[in-house]
Design an enzyme around this catalytic site. Structure first.
Site, mmCIF file in Angstrom:
data_model
loop_
_atom_site.group_PDB
_atom_site.id
_atom_site.type_symbol
_atom_site.label_atom_id
_atom_site.label_comp_id
_atom_site.label_asym_id
_atom_site.label_seq_id
_atom_site.Cartn_x
_atom_site.Cartn_y
_atom_site.Cartn_z
ATOM 1 N N GLU A 182 -11.897 -5.318 -5.300
ATOM 2 C CA GLU A 182 -12.524 -3.996 -5.122
ATOM 3 C C GLU A 182 -11.824 -2.894 -5.920
ATOM 4 O O GLU A 182 -12.349 -1.794 -6.065
ATOM 5 C CB GLU A 182 -12.544 -3.606 -3.638
ATOM 6 C CG GLU A 182 -13.476 -4.440 -2.765
ATOM 7 C CD GLU A 182 -12.951 -5.835 -2.464
ATOM 8 O OE1 GLU A 182 -11.714 -6.013 -2.380
ATOM 9 O OE2 GLU A 182 -13.781 -6.768 -2.337
ATOM 10 N N SER B 108 -7.943 -5.541 4.719
ATOM 11 C CA SER B 108 -8.516 -5.169 3.419
ATOM 12 C C SER B 108 -8.828 -6.367 2.521
ATOM 13 O O SER B 108 -8.480 -6.375 1.326
ATOM 14 C CB SER B 108 -7.573 -4.200 2.688
ATOM 15 O OG SER B 108 -7.473 -2.991 3.395
ATOM 16 N N HIS C 187 2.449 3.321 -9.036
ATOM 17 C CA HIS C 187 2.377 1.869 -9.253
ATOM 18 C C HIS C 187 3.604 1.373 -10.021
ATOM 19 O O HIS C 187 4.109 0.284 -9.753
ATOM 20 C CB HIS C 187 1.087 1.508 -10.000
ATOM 21 C CG HIS C 187 -0.158 1.847 -9.230
ATOM 22 N ND1 HIS C 187 -0.312 1.523 -7.897
ATOM 23 C CD2 HIS C 187 -1.303 2.480 -9.590
ATOM 24 C CE1 HIS C 187 -1.503 1.959 -7.475
ATOM 25 N NE2 HIS C 187 -2.123 2.540 -8.483
ATOM 26 N N ARG D 210 -5.084 -2.560 8.608
ATOM 27 C CA ARG D 210 -6.217 -3.457 8.349
ATOM 28 C C ARG D 210 -5.815 -4.485 7.298
ATOM 29 O O ARG D 210 -4.796 -4.336 6.627
ATOM 30 C CB ARG D 210 -7.452 -2.664 7.910
ATOM 31 C CG ARG D 210 -7.225 -1.725 6.760
ATOM 32 C CD ARG D 210 -8.522 -1.023 6.322
ATOM 33 N NE ARG D 210 -8.217 0.004 5.354
ATOM 34 C CZ ARG D 210 -8.081 1.305 5.628
ATOM 35 N NH1 ARG D 210 -8.263 1.754 6.852
ATOM 36 N NH2 ARG D 210 -7.777 2.165 4.679
ATOM 37 N N LEU E 69 12.117 -19.699 -5.064
ATOM 38 C CA LEU E 69 11.106 -18.863 -4.391
ATOM 39 C C LEU E 69 9.816 -18.929 -5.201
ATOM 40 O O LEU E 69 9.847 -18.778 -6.423
ATOM 41 C CB LEU E 69 11.580 -17.407 -4.330
ATOM 42 C CG LEU E 69 10.560 -16.403 -3.788
ATOM 43 C CD1 LEU E 69 10.520 -16.427 -2.265
ATOM 44 C CD2 LEU E 69 10.876 -14.969 -4.235
ATOM 45 N N TRP F 94 -11.506 -2.580 -8.964
ATOM 46 C CA TRP F 94 -12.265 -2.214 -10.172
ATOM 47 C C TRP F 94 -13.012 -0.895 -9.952
ATOM 48 O O TRP F 94 -13.369 -0.222 -10.915
ATOM 49 C CB TRP F 94 -13.274 -3.296 -10.545
ATOM 50 C CG TRP F 94 -12.662 -4.587 -10.984
ATOM 51 C CD1 TRP F 94 -12.609 -5.759 -10.278
ATOM 52 C CD2 TRP F 94 -12.005 -4.870 -12.236
ATOM 53 N NE1 TRP F 94 -11.955 -6.727 -10.996
ATOM 54 C CE2 TRP F 94 -11.579 -6.210 -12.209
ATOM 55 C CE3 TRP F 94 -11.727 -4.101 -13.380
ATOM 56 C CZ2 TRP F 94 -10.905 -6.808 -13.271
ATOM 57 C CZ3 TRP F 94 -11.050 -4.710 -14.439
ATOM 58 C CH2 TRP F 94 -10.656 -6.041 -14.375
ATOM 59 N N TRP G 230 2.678 8.047 -2.724
ATOM 60 C CA TRP G 230 4.072 8.274 -3.141
ATOM 61 C C TRP G 230 4.080 9.164 -4.380
ATOM 62 O O TRP G 230 4.869 10.114 -4.478
ATOM 63 C CB TRP G 230 4.743 6.932 -3.441
ATOM 64 C CG TRP G 230 6.201 7.025 -3.789
ATOM 65 C CD1 TRP G 230 7.261 6.915 -2.930
ATOM 66 C CD2 TRP G 230 6.760 7.273 -5.089
ATOM 67 N NE1 TRP G 230 8.441 7.074 -3.611
ATOM 68 C CE2 TRP G 230 8.174 7.288 -4.938
ATOM 69 C CE3 TRP G 230 6.219 7.472 -6.359
ATOM 70 C CZ2 TRP G 230 9.038 7.499 -6.002
ATOM 71 C CZ3 TRP G 230 7.087 7.691 -7.429
ATOM 72 C CH2 TRP G 230 8.473 7.708 -7.245
ATOM 73 N N ASP H 227 0.833 -1.206 0.000
ATOM 74 C CA ASP H 227 0.000 0.000 0.000
ATOM 75 C C ASP H 227 0.872 1.262 0.000
ATOM 76 O O ASP H 227 1.949 1.278 0.583
ATOM 77 C CB ASP H 227 -0.900 -0.013 1.246
ATOM 78 C CG ASP H 227 -2.041 0.986 1.126
ATOM 79 O OD1 ASP H 227 -2.324 1.450 -0.004
ATOM 80 O OD2 ASP H 227 -2.636 1.316 2.156
HETATM 81 C C1 FPP Z 1 -2.091 0.076 -3.255
HETATM 82 O O1 FPP Z 1 -1.581 1.391 -3.185
HETATM 83 C C2 FPP Z 1 -1.494 -0.593 -4.390
HETATM 84 C C3 FPP Z 1 -2.173 -1.148 -5.422
HETATM 85 C C4 FPP Z 1 -3.635 -1.139 -5.504
HETATM 86 C C5 FPP Z 1 -1.472 -1.757 -6.547
HETATM 87 C C6 FPP Z 1 -0.243 -2.505 -6.162
HETATM 88 C C7 FPP Z 1 0.532 -2.756 -7.374
HETATM 89 C C8 FPP Z 1 1.877 -2.718 -7.444
HETATM 90 C C9 FPP Z 1 2.794 -2.526 -6.329
HETATM 91 C C10 FPP Z 1 2.539 -2.896 -8.719
HETATM 92 C C11 FPP Z 1 2.666 -4.332 -9.044
HETATM 93 C C12 FPP Z 1 1.565 -4.572 -9.924
HETATM 94 C C13 FPP Z 1 1.545 -5.392 -10.915
HETATM 95 C C14 FPP Z 1 0.590 -5.040 -11.925
HETATM 96 C C15 FPP Z 1 2.410 -6.598 -11.023
HETATM 97 P P1 FPP Z 1 -2.616 2.596 -3.309
HETATM 98 O O2 FPP Z 1 -2.771 2.910 -4.759
HETATM 99 O O3 FPP Z 1 -3.888 2.244 -2.602
HETATM 100 O O4 FPP Z 1 -1.845 3.736 -2.580
HETATM 101 P P2 FPP Z 1 -2.488 4.887 -1.685
HETATM 102 O O5 FPP Z 1 -3.056 4.221 -0.459
HETATM 103 O O6 FPP Z 1 -1.319 5.746 -1.361
HETATM 104 O O7 FPP Z 1 -3.518 5.593 -2.520
#
Ligand code: FPP
Length: 252
Positions: free
Chosen positions: A66, A188, A36, A186, A130, A68, A24, A19
């Site tokens: 979720e 989630s 991402h 949490r 791994l 989506w 970031w 998360d």
């Molecule tokens: C949550 O951060 C992160 C995600 C919903 C996507 C996680 C994906 C990656 C780390 C990249 C790897 C992905 C693939 C496709 C292999 P957030 O967007 O909820 O962050 P925020 O809480 O700061 O808004």
């Protein structure tokens, strides 16, 4: 299952809620998708670090059932990122001995994405250093429901053991350590069934900033925890001492 409270005990299976990518990016006045992308770099670093430390299974939450509901451009950005990451990362994962599994509902994903997932799994199928489970279009409730539905469709009784075998992570033992970055505390809808006895570690670092030092901190905290699995502390000490300590009344 990995017993800890042993200095240096390494979790067999680490699960991660990655998360903080959006924050970031926002802090740098960048679009969320840039976060991402940075998240993929952080994941690559984490995979290497886990393998180097002897972790055998790493399970990450890349896209939840979720997710989506996020803005359309972020959802399509994540789909494109997955496709791009597959093309770019699989050769190195293959060389590093990593076996990929994609965990989650394939329905809803495009044919192109599904084909890419199947190809990446087949390419790395012989690796064993791994296991990297990437949960994509995954939800813990979905997993429990699909497992129960599969058993019902086969007319099998629903027990803890049969349900466990029907879940999407039946190919690996339950996570020993669940890490969530980004400061929220949490689960989630991540591995609801499998995390019954996982140690939880919450980090304030955003996922793109979660580096080897942060991983080592999480692993050190894990090693200091006493995992009792419902037993008492005294029983654990007795178990560790071996079977002879309380055997007189049961001797044959
Ligand atoms: C949550 O951060 C992160 C995600 C919903 C996507 C996680 C994906 C990656 C780390 C990249 C790897 C992905 C693939 C496709 C292999 P957030 O967007 O909820 O962050 P925020 O809480 O700061 O808004």
């Amino acid at each position: 299952m990995t017993q800890s409270k042993t200095p240096g005990a390494v979790p067999h299976h680490i699960a991660v809620v990655m998360d903080g990518n959006g924050r970031w990016a926002t802090r740098r006045f960048l679009p969320r998708v840039a976060g991402h992308k940075q998240g993929v770099d952080s994941l690559r670093r984490c995979v290497k670090a886990c393998a180097a430390r002897g972790v055998k299974v790493l399970t990450v939450f890349a896209f939840s059932s979720e997710n989506w509901n996020r803005p359309v451009d972020e959802v399509s950005g994540l789909m494109e990122l997955l496709a791009m990451a597959l093309g770019r990362e699989v050769p190195q994962l293959l060389a590093d001995g990593v076996r990929l599994h994609f965990v989650g509902e394939r329905r809803g994903l495009s044919e192109k994405v599904c084909a890419g997932l199947a190809q990446a799994e087949a390419t790395t199928a012989h690796n064993s250093r791994l296991i990297l489970n990437v949960c994509f279009n995954y939800g813990g409730r979905w997993d429990i429901a699909q497992a129960a539905a599969a058993l019902a469709a086969r007319g099998e009784p629903i027990t803890e053991q049969s349900l466990d075998r029907a879940t999407a992570l039946a190919h690996v033992p339950d996570p020993d350590l669940l890490i969530r970055t980004g400061g929220e505390q949490r689960i989630s809808n991540f591995l609801l069934w499998q995390c019954a006895y996982s140690e939880l570690f919450f980090s304030d670092r955003l996922w793109p900033d979660f580096d080897e030092v942060a991983l080592d901190e999480a692993m050190a905290v894990f090693a200091s925890r006493e995992r009792r699995f419902g037993k008492t502390s005294a029983q654990l000490t007795q178990d560790a001492a071996g079977p002879s300590t309380n055997s007189s009344s049961h001797s044959v």
